[in-house]
Scaffold this motif. Structure first.
Motif, PDB file in Angstrom:
ATOM      1  N   LYS A   1       0.829  -1.207   0.000  1.00 61.62           N
ATOM      2  CA  LYS A   1       0.000   0.000   0.000  1.00 61.62           C
ATOM      3  C   LYS A   1       0.863   1.256   0.000  1.00 61.62           C
ATOM      4  O   LYS A   1       0.572   2.228  -0.716  1.00 61.62           O
TER       5      LYS A   1
ATOM      6  N   SER B   1       2.315   1.701  -3.486  1.00 59.35           N
ATOM      7  CA  SER B   1       1.270   2.164  -4.408  1.00 59.35           C
ATOM      8  C   SER B   1       1.005   3.651  -4.227  1.00 59.35           C
ATOM      9  O   SER B   1       0.862   4.401  -5.202  1.00 59.35           O
TER      10      SER B   1
ATOM     11  N   LYS C   1      -1.260   1.373  -8.994  1.00 56.43           N
ATOM     12  CA  LYS C   1      -1.469   0.095  -8.325  1.00 56.43           C
ATOM     13  C   LYS C   1      -0.218  -0.753  -8.460  1.00 56.43           C
ATOM     14  O   LYS C   1       0.264  -1.012  -9.570  1.00 56.43           O
TER      15      LYS C   1
END
Length: 215
Positions: free
Chosen positions: A179, A182, A188
């Protein structure tokens, strides 16, 4: 023993002095509210908020007070060695930051040696040796001794300056790291970790590696 304790506290204070934004990182990791830390540190919540946002400079007195406040207002004091526990939080934070920066660097370097194209998408294949060398260069909070790759996870072991052994970045941390990557790359990103024995042939790597998909 007492000198060793103060030297550990000094590491945490220096981190806060160098960048007060780490106060919020500590708070989040230790699940401490801003108001609670302000109360335990003797610092007003408005001043603490400005420090965390980088809008106020911090002095040694406030750094020392906040370090003590972190210990008092967290569950660190329930640990056998609360200062080392706080150092472990710092180590994991710095380690994750170093990995995120490393991934940012390789994905922003044109024609990086790790980059391949798989079905038109960029894929970065990072073998364990290269990954280990980069981390050892980038992390100075702990001395990294061993990195192991398993299916979907990795384990990083090392020692603090006082030779206290620590284990960092195990299975659950990979999703949090994914995360962070990203958010930093603004796209992503999927992080896959494979030992050599389970690596799909399509990636053509001869050892344990990290596969990084950026979409």
């Amino acid at each position: 023993m007492e000198d060793n304790m103060y030297s550990k506290l000094n590491i945490i204070e220096r981190v806060i002095l160098l960048d007060p934004k780490y106060i919020k990182v500590f708070r989040n990791k230790l699940k401490i509210t801003q108001s609670k830390l302000a109360e335990e540190s003797g610092v007003s919540q408005s001043h603490l908020s400005m420090l965390e946002k980088g809008k106020r400079e911090i002095g040694e007195a406030h750094a020392a007070a906040l370090t003590l406040g972190l210990l008092k207002s967290s569950n660190a004091l329930s640990k056998e060695d609360p200062i080392s526990y706080l150092l472990d939080v710092l180590s994991l934070t710095k380690l994750e930051s170093a990995i995120v920066q490393f991934i940012y660097d390789i994905t922003h370097e044109k024609d990086h040696k790790c980059r391949q194209e798989v079905e038109g998408y960029p894929v970065y294949i990072i073998d364990k040796k290269y990954f280990s060398e980069e981390l050892k260069k980038r992390v100075d909070v702990i001395e990294i001794e061993k990195i192991d790759f398993f299916r979907g996870k990795m384990k990083i072991e090392g020692k603090h300056f006082d030779k206290k052994e620590v284990v960092l970045l195990d299975c659950a941390d990979i999703r949090r790291l994914e995360k962070k990557v990203s958010n930093t790359l603004k796209n992503k990103t999927i992080i896959q970790i494979f030992p050599k024995s389970e690596l799909p042939p399509i990636y053509s790597c001869r050892g344990d590696c990290i596969i990084l998909h950026c979409w």
